[in-house]
Enzyme design. Structure first.
Site, PDB file in Angstrom:
ATOM      1  N   GLU A  23      63.976  63.502   4.413  1.00 31.46           N
ATOM      2  CA  GLU A  23      63.100  64.076   5.474  1.00 31.46           C
ATOM      3  C   GLU A  23      63.685  64.114   6.941  1.00 31.46           C
ATOM      4  OE1 GLU A  23      62.352  59.505   5.475  1.00 31.46           O
ATOM      5  OE2 GLU A  23      62.815  61.112   4.037  1.00 31.46           O
ATOM      6  N   ARG A  25      57.043  63.638 -10.176  1.00 35.40           N
ATOM      7  CA  ARG A  25      58.294  64.324 -10.004  1.00 35.40           C
ATOM      8  C   ARG A  25      59.301  63.475 -10.549  1.00 35.40           C
ATOM      9  NH1 ARG A  25      56.886  65.104  -3.666  1.00 35.40           N
ATOM     10  NH2 ARG A  25      56.219  63.124  -4.127  1.00 35.40           N
ATOM     11  N   VAL A  45      46.207  60.359   0.626  1.00 38.92           N
ATOM     12  CA  VAL A  45      47.190  60.106  -0.362  1.00 38.92           C
ATOM     13  C   VAL A  45      48.732  60.320  -0.142  1.00 38.92           C
ATOM     14  CG1 VAL A  45      47.963  60.995  -2.783  1.00 38.92           C
ATOM     15  CG2 VAL A  45      45.457  60.792  -2.090  1.00 38.92           C
ATOM     16  N   LYS A  62      60.588  59.259  -4.275  1.00 38.07           N
ATOM     17  CA  LYS A  62      59.785  58.488  -3.371  1.00 38.07           C
ATOM     18  C   LYS A  62      60.895  57.187  -2.937  1.00 38.07           C
ATOM     19  CE  LYS A  62      56.587  59.120  -1.876  1.00 38.07           C
ATOM     20  NZ  LYS A  62      56.147  59.942  -0.369  1.00 38.07           N
ATOM     21  N   VAL A  76      50.737  66.823  11.626  1.00 37.07           N
ATOM     22  CA  VAL A  76      51.592  66.863  12.669  1.00 37.07           C
ATOM     23  C   VAL A  76      53.046  65.970  12.267  1.00 37.07           C
ATOM     24  CG1 VAL A  76      50.054  66.734  14.492  1.00 37.07           C
ATOM     25  CG2 VAL A  76      50.649  64.554  13.634  1.00 37.07           C
ATOM     26  N   ARG A 128      54.771  78.940  19.478  1.00 33.66           N
ATOM     27  CA  ARG A 128      54.594  78.998  18.150  1.00 33.66           C
ATOM     28  C   ARG A 128      52.967  79.583  18.125  1.00 33.66           C
ATOM     29  NH1 ARG A 128      56.627  78.977  13.261  1.00 33.66           N
ATOM     30  NH2 ARG A 128      55.184  77.774  11.520  1.00 33.66           N
ATOM     31  N   HIS A 130      60.990  57.927   4.561  1.00 30.60           N
ATOM     32  CA  HIS A 130      59.651  57.550   5.470  1.00 30.60           C
ATOM     33  C   HIS A 130      59.965  56.184   6.370  1.00 30.60           C
ATOM     34  CE1 HIS A 130      58.239  61.543   4.903  1.00 30.60           C
ATOM     35  NE2 HIS A 130      58.212  61.295   3.299  1.00 30.60           N
ATOM     36  N   MET A 185      50.936  63.430  -2.175  1.00 33.38           N
ATOM     37  CA  MET A 185      50.066  64.577  -2.627  1.00 33.38           C
ATOM     38  C   MET A 185      50.962  65.536  -3.779  1.00 33.38           C
ATOM     39  SD  MET A 185      48.212  65.490   1.075  1.00 33.38           S
ATOM     40  CE  MET A 185      47.484  66.846   0.027  1.00 33.38           C
ATOM     41  N   ASP A 234      52.439  59.535   5.027  1.00 37.94           N
ATOM     42  CA  ASP A 234      53.810  59.194   4.993  1.00 37.94           C
ATOM     43  C   ASP A 234      54.533  58.809   6.319  1.00 37.94           C
ATOM     44  OD1 ASP A 234      54.378  59.545   2.295  1.00 37.94           O
ATOM     45  OD2 ASP A 234      54.697  61.414   2.278  1.00 37.94           O
ATOM     46  N   ASP A 282      48.269  73.516  18.223  1.00 38.91           N
ATOM     47  CA  ASP A 282      49.501  72.879  18.329  1.00 38.91           C
ATOM     48  C   ASP A 282      49.939  72.959  19.729  1.00 38.91           C
ATOM     49  OD1 ASP A 282      52.309  72.917  16.125  1.00 38.91           O
ATOM     50  OD2 ASP A 282      52.857  73.005  18.227  1.00 38.91           O
ATOM     51  N   VAL A 301      47.702  64.799   6.159  1.00 37.98           N
ATOM     52  CA  VAL A 301      49.279  64.797   5.288  1.00 37.98           C
ATOM     53  C   VAL A 301      50.193  63.956   5.991  1.00 37.98           C
ATOM     54  CG1 VAL A 301      50.552  66.783   4.513  1.00 37.98           C
ATOM     55  CG2 VAL A 301      48.134  67.044   4.942  1.00 37.98           C
ATOM     56  N   ALA A 302      50.105  63.461   7.288  1.00 39.54           N
ATOM     57  CA  ALA A 302      51.020  62.919   7.902  1.00 39.54           C
ATOM     58  C   ALA A 302      51.011  61.239   7.631  1.00 39.54           C
ATOM     59  CB  ALA A 302      50.728  62.931   9.410  1.00 39.54           C
ATOM     60  N   TYR A 359      63.265  60.546  -0.227  1.00 34.80           N
ATOM     61  CA  TYR A 359      62.314  60.430   0.987  1.00 34.80           C
ATOM     62  C   TYR A 359      62.111  58.889   1.273  1.00 34.80           C
ATOM     63  CZ  TYR A 359      60.865  65.266   0.086  1.00 34.80           C
ATOM     64  OH  TYR A 359      60.749  66.626   0.073  1.00 34.80           O
TER      65      TYR A 359
END
Length: 370
Positions: free
Chosen positions: A118, A15, A298, A75, A239, A203, A96, A301, A270, A198, A267-268, A94
């Site tokens: 973020e 990116r 990863v 990143k 999450v 939600r 993190h 992603m 980071d 959740d 996916v969390a 980002y």
């Protein structure tokens, strides 16, 4: 202001933080853009397009960092970039921080101004600069999970959608936010029997109304997670606690309750990961196996689909970047509560409470630096 856009150097991160159209907008507002040679190549944007838009191409990345008053990245800075950060320089990317103590300490020591995509937050709690990449990562999570469920990659050898007479895979999505919804949408669209969990009942009621018929909702609790583990094929960790370390919803002990070849996609990662056994991986080496359970962790992603990701990201970051360049960081943050929430570290002080708490470091009120 002089804006610097270096080439991303994290593994398989293709990116870029600014499009040629963004250069045009910066120039229109009286700013100068320095772009490292080839920075846009991975996303499909050539140097000549940036030159035509008014950017100056820089061969030497050290020169770019030294001249730029604001660095725009995708990143977080990695080891090779730590020494390039300097006092008073704005870095907009980002970060993190809560998942990386070394990065936090290096940014503190540099006295730069770290504004994190973020944690920019709207009044309703939404995260406008995280949403598009969460959408990409969520959709990719189901896609990658389906791939690694194949026997050749270590999975159970089950097809997500099954076939007539053979049941589909079962997918469990932990988290009903942007990542979770997009994960569940794609998993269900592939035909998987999908459950989304959740802790927010409002939600869950909403998701129960709008999601496909093969998506079930369930309250997220340790007991409910444990009850489903022996029967699921794919688990997606989605999450998020903005700016803070992700909670561990699945412990190492729980892996014993899963069938061999079950796939976990975190996916969390980071933010430290929501599975106890998670550790960051790369697109070069995306998976590892613990107790016969495949882990895909990863940390970048969306970097695998850079054209889509770059367009999605720059659509939302550019207005904030122009505001920072036009007004300077203190005036811009004082006039924009959303952008103010993005400030994590400035002038050697941690001003985002969850980052300080993650490492038991000193916290300073943001008002003291503004």
């Amino acid at each position: 202001m002089i804006i610097g856009v270096p080439k991303e150097i994290k593994t398989h991160e293709n990116r870029v933080a600014l499009l040629p159209g963004g250069v045009t907008e910066m120039k229109r507002n009286g700013h100068k853009v320095l772009l490292e040679k080839g920075a846009g190549n991975g996303s499909g944007f050539k140097d000549q397009q940036y030159i035509d838009a008014g950017a100056t191409i820089i061969d030497d990345v050290e020169e770019l960092w030294a001249k730029a008053e604001m660095i725009m990245k995708v990143k977080e800075p990695i080891k090779a970039e730590y020494s390039r950060m300097r006092e008073g320089q704005i870095i907009f990317t980002y970060f993190h921080f809560a998942a990386d103590r070394t990065l936090t300490e290096k940014v503190v020591d540099s006295n730069c101004v770290a504004i994190a995509y973020e944690t920019v937050e709207k009044e309703d709690g939404s995260l406008p600069l995280l949403i598009p990449m969460s959408e990409v990562a969520g959709r990719m999570a189901a896609q990658e999970g389906a791939k690694y469920l194949e026997k050749a990659t270590g999975g159970r050898g089950i097809l997500m959608g099954g076939i007539p007479g053979v049941p589909p895979a079962k997918a469990l999505v932990l988290g009903g936010g942007i990542v979770g919804v997009n994960s569940a949408k794609i998993a269900a669209g592939m035909g998987a029997d999908t459950t989304i969990m959740d802790i927010n009942m409002s939600r869950l009621r909403y998701l129960d109304d709008v999601m496909d018929k093969n998506v079930n909702t369930m309250f997220s609790s340790e007991a409910n997670i444990k009850r489903l583990l022996p029967d699921v094929d794919l688990i997606i960790g989605a999450v998020l606690k903005p700016g803070a370390k992700a909670p561990h919803l699945i412990t190492r002990e729980m892996l014993k309750n899963m069938r061999p070849g079950t796939v976990l996609v975190d996916v969390a990662i980071d933010q430290g990961g929501c599975f106890e056994t998670s550790k960051p991986t790369t697109h070069d080496d995306p998976i590892y196996v613990i107790d016969d359970v495949v882990h895909y962790c990863v940390a970048n992603m969306p970097g695998a689909v850079p054209y889509t990701s770059t367009l999605g990201l720059t659509n939302v970051t550019l207005p904030y970047a122009v505001d920072l360049a036009n007004k300077g960081w203190k005036k811009a943050l004082n006039e924009d509560e959303e952008l103010k929430m993005g400030l994590n570290i400035a002038e050697g002080k941690i001003v985002y409470k969850d980052v300080a708490a993650a490492f038991d470091m000193e916290y300073t009120s943001i008002d003291e630096v503004l």
